[in-house]
Write an enzyme that holds these catalytic residues in place. Structure first.
Site, PDB file in Angstrom:
ATOM      1  N   LYS A 211       0.839  -1.201   0.000  1.00  0.00           N
ATOM      2  CA  LYS A 211       0.000   0.000   0.000  1.00  0.00           C
ATOM      3  C   LYS A 211       0.876   1.254   0.000  1.00  0.00           C
ATOM      4  CE  LYS A 211      -3.405   2.380   2.828  1.00  0.00           C
ATOM      5  NZ  LYS A 211      -4.309   2.349   3.973  1.00  0.00           N
ATOM      6  N   GLU A 217      10.481  -4.661   4.503  1.00  0.00           N
ATOM      7  CA  GLU A 217      10.555  -6.071   4.091  1.00  0.00           C
ATOM      8  C   GLU A 217      10.242  -6.217   2.604  1.00  0.00           C
ATOM      9  OE1 GLU A 217       8.920  -4.916   6.731  1.00  0.00           O
ATOM     10  OE2 GLU A 217       8.983  -6.336   8.416  1.00  0.00           O
ATOM     11  N   GLY A 273      -4.824  -1.680   5.082  1.00  0.00           N
ATOM     12  CA  GLY A 273      -4.026  -2.813   4.589  1.00  0.00           C
ATOM     13  C   GLY A 273      -4.697  -4.153   4.853  1.00  0.00           C
ATOM     14  N   ARG A 274      -5.194  -4.337   6.078  1.00  0.00           N
ATOM     15  CA  ARG A 274      -5.784  -5.633   6.422  1.00  0.00           C
ATOM     16  C   ARG A 274      -7.189  -5.807   5.864  1.00  0.00           C
ATOM     17  NH1 ARG A 274      -4.650  -2.396  10.511  1.00  0.00           N
ATOM     18  NH2 ARG A 274      -6.288  -1.521  11.841  1.00  0.00           N
ATOM     19  N   GLU A 359      -4.764  -6.701  14.752  1.00  0.00           N
ATOM     20  CA  GLU A 359      -4.238  -5.385  14.395  1.00  0.00           C
ATOM     21  C   GLU A 359      -5.350  -4.337  14.508  1.00  0.00           C
ATOM     22  OE1 GLU A 359      -0.654  -4.806  11.552  1.00  0.00           O
ATOM     23  OE2 GLU A 359      -2.359  -4.189  10.348  1.00  0.00           O
ATOM     24  N   HIS A 390      -5.394 -33.263  17.662  1.00  0.00           N
ATOM     25  CA  HIS A 390      -4.297 -34.104  18.154  1.00  0.00           C
ATOM     26  C   HIS A 390      -3.153 -33.250  18.676  1.00  0.00           C
ATOM     27  CE1 HIS A 390      -6.197 -37.757  16.646  1.00  0.00           C
ATOM     28  NE2 HIS A 390      -6.693 -36.941  15.729  1.00  0.00           N
ATOM     29  N   LYS A 514       9.489  -1.039  14.142  1.00  0.00           N
ATOM     30  CA  LYS A 514      10.076  -0.705  12.828  1.00  0.00           C
ATOM     31  C   LYS A 514      11.196   0.310  13.005  1.00  0.00           C
ATOM     32  CE  LYS A 514       5.806  -0.971  10.078  1.00  0.00           C
ATOM     33  NZ  LYS A 514       4.882  -0.171   9.275  1.00  0.00           N
TER      34      LYS A 514
HETATM   35  O1  F6P Z   1       2.218  -4.074   9.939  1.00  0.00           O
HETATM   36  C1  F6P Z   1       1.808  -2.798   9.625  1.00  0.00           C
HETATM   37  C2  F6P Z   1       1.295  -2.699   8.228  1.00  0.00           C
HETATM   38  O2  F6P Z   1       1.117  -1.354   7.955  1.00  0.00           O
HETATM   39  C3  F6P Z   1      -0.010  -3.460   7.981  1.00  0.00           C
HETATM   40  O3  F6P Z   1      -1.130  -2.792   8.454  1.00  0.00           O
HETATM   41  C4  F6P Z   1       0.031  -3.616   6.514  1.00  0.00           C
HETATM   42  O4  F6P Z   1      -0.902  -4.550   6.057  1.00  0.00           O
HETATM   43  C5  F6P Z   1       1.482  -4.045   6.335  1.00  0.00           C
HETATM   44  O5  F6P Z   1       2.191  -3.255   7.272  1.00  0.00           O
HETATM   45  C6  F6P Z   1       2.041  -3.857   4.948  1.00  0.00           C
HETATM   46  O6  F6P Z   1       1.997  -2.530   4.551  1.00  0.00           O
HETATM   47  P1  F6P Z   1       2.179  -2.112   3.041  1.00  0.00           P
HETATM   48  O7  F6P Z   1       1.081  -2.719   2.243  1.00  0.00           O
HETATM   49  O8  F6P Z   1       2.150  -0.624   3.024  1.00  0.00           O
HETATM   50  O9  F6P Z   1       3.526  -2.634   2.566  1.00  0.00           O
END
Ligand code: F6P
Length: 550
Positions: A211, A217, A273-274, A359, A390, A514
């Site tokens: 987003k 990452e 995002g979620r 979240e 199990h 972060k």
């Molecule tokens: O973990 C925080 C967060 O902002 C989430 O809410 C989001 O889904 C994820 O990081 C990834 O963010 P982006 O889509 O901006 O890379």
């Protein structure tokens, strides 16, 4: 009322009435509730779309449910719901509208943000996704060397990974089996390594899903994926255009990365995002299952949206599920909530719900910034049955904790299984029904004794019962049913956040880690003396460097 300055939740008359009711009820026995009302098993059920929802095995009476609905009315859950659907900026700490429901609105709907109808934009992106998915699926879109795309790798994390990864697994039976679709999220290089090690770069498309397009990452993995591709193809930067597309709200950063913005699929800051998986973030899924099946899935979401928006409180399933969670979390001290799908295809469903729920509702200040004086979101966990039986079901049956659970099952297997494997479905579902029965009704000491069990073993073989469960049953796990299930949980989470008066749509709690990671990294790589590093972390960093031979 769901706003700054509302009466504190635990000072409302409705809350006090529930506290009193809980005291009066004492220990509720499900056996007694069913004895008193043999019709409970059919009366305490609701239907939404294809989902049959049985809530008879809950520690509630008609009075409990009425009092919980009173609490929902007092906290104006439906008022906030309507504000969300209208596009008001109910995400107050970020000043944003919350409009994932617009992502599945029909083309003729009008939903305005800052005076602009967003629905045409949503459908323009869906059309662009469909055209692109079709080109990949038919082989018309080729890689840099002219070869057909056979592999799709989605690079993203959190909401830009969990939704499409979960749905791809859930709808595997509907996917084009000639395509390999993988998901890379972890900054641990092992994730990307394993995802691409057996792929031919000439046939591989990377979908960079972020987003913000700043998530460390994802940008790190995307950069490594680009290096891998260019090295494998012995190509220059020009190869990127045929092998990389982006899903983002941030065109500037996408262009900076080197992806042609013509190959960017847009979404907007009013999609959390979620909550983004049915936006452009679903592109990998759409390529896998085709745009028609994707459309069916959106239809499933829409159906539950409409139900949530219009059904009266007594028949409103997301409201009911949200209220049941409040009943256990706030009036029984339950800390956890298990989601146990009896479908191997839903193996990632609970992990997806963890982000959606934890979240969203893992907050400890209310909308006024005051510390809450009541429990908020539960620990959400679970894996598909029968495997969990199990492993950890022992604790649910005989442990000391109250763990309400959702059981999700289907009457038919989805795939064209061999007849022998189709027959296994009844065994799977026999376990499904047996577990909720055992959890609810247990086994009394008298019943254990009647089996001739020696007295010293009776306590060990007794099952207390009274473990509450919701059963969600549908004919089959279709794209539409998956959409219905996800929307059901989205709105359940909404209901709870509204009652607790928290902002379910921000996630400030992920920021500190972060920032600190960025600060610590030079200490690991260069041994830099990082100011403000606490003594414990300092010692651990030194140990790490020693183990790495630095
Ligand atoms: O973990 C925080 C967060 O902002 C989430 O809410 C989001 O889904 C994820 O990081 C990834 O963010 P982006 O889509 O901006 O890379």
């Amino acid at each position: 009322m769901n706003a700054v300055g509302r009466t504190r939740l635990n000072q409302t008359a409705e809350w006090t009435a529930l506290v009193k009711h809980r005291e009066q009820l004492g220990e509720v026995r499900l056996r007694e509730l069913f004895d008193a009302d043999p019709a409970r098993g059919t009366a305490y059920t609701l239907q939404v779309g294809d989902l049959h929802v049985d809530y008879s095995k809950h520690l509630v009476t008609d009075e409990t449910l009425a009092l919980l609905r009173d609490l929902a009315a007092a906290t104006d859950v439906f008022g906030l719901r309507d504000a969300m659907f209208r596009g008001e900026k109910i995400n107050t700490t970020e000043g944003r509208a919350v409009l994932h429901t617009a992502l599945r609105a029909p083309a003729d709907a009008v939903i305005e943000v800052d005076g602009e109808n967003v629905v045409p934009k949503v459908h323009a992106v869906l059309d662009k996704m469909a055209a692109f998915a079709e080109r990949v699926r038919t082989g018309e879109w080729t890689g840099h060397t002219g070869r057909r795309i056979k592999n799709v790798v989605n690079v993203g994390i959190g909401g830009s990974d969990l939704g499409p990864a979960m749905a791809h697994e859930a709808l595997r039976a509907y996917t084009d089996r000639d395509l390999t679709v993988r998901f890379v999220s972890n900054v641990d290089g092992a994730d990307l390594h394993e995802a691409v090690r057996d792929l031919d770069a000439a046939e591989t498309l990377f979908i960079i899903a972020s987003k913000t397009f700043t998530t460390i990452e994802t940008i790190t993995n995307a950069t490594s994926a680009r290096d891998w591709l260019l090295t494998e193809l012995r190509a220059d930067q020009s190869a990127v255009a045929k092998h990389f597309v982006a899903l983002s709200t941030n065109a500037e950063k996408v262009a900076d990365f080197g992806i042609d913005t013509a190959n960017m699929f847009e979404f907007w800051d009013w999609v959390g995002g979620r909550y983004s998986f049915d936006s452009a973030i679903g592109l990998s899924l759409m390529i896998a299952i085709g745009s028609d099946a994707f459309g069916e899935m959106l239809g499933g979401f829409r159906l539950v949206d409409e139900h949530f928006r219009t059904a009266p409180a007594e028949a409103n399933v997301p409201l009911l599920l949200g209220l049941l969670g409040v009943w256990y979390g706030n009036f029984h001290d339950a800390q956890a909530h298990a989601v146990l799908p009896y479908s191997h295809y839903l193996s990632k469903f609970t992990a997806y719900l963890q982000q959606l729920d934890m979240e969203s509702n893992g907050k400890s200040v209310d909308r006024d910034g005051r510390a809450v004086e009541w429990q908020t979101g539960p620990v959400v966990w679970g894996t598909p049955g029968t495997n969990g039986q199990h492993a950890y079901y022992q604790l649910i049956h005989q442990g000391t904790k109250l763990i309400p659970a959702d059981f999700i099952g289907f009457a038919e297997p989805v795939t064209d299984l061999r007849p022998g494997l189709v027959a296994q479905h009844d065994l799977l579902m026999a376990n499904f029904f047996a577990q909720t029965q055992a959890l609810a009704f247990g086994k009394t000491p008298e019943e254990v004794r009647a089996e001739g069990v020696p007295e010293e073993l009776v306590p060990h073989k007794t099952f207390r019962g009274n473990h509450p469960t919701t059963t969600v049953l549908a004919r089959a796990l279709t794209p539409s049913v998956l959409g219905q299930l996800i929307a059901l949980y989205e709105h359940k989470v909404f209901v709870q956040g509204a009652i607790w008066n928290i902002d379910s749509f921000d996630q400030w709690g992920v920021e500190l880690g972060k920032v600190l990671a960025k600060r610590v990294e030079p200490a690991l790589t260069e041994g830099a003396d990082v100011p403000g590093l606490d003594p414990s972390t300092k010692a651990l960093v030194a140990k790490y460097r020693e183990l790495r031979g630095r």
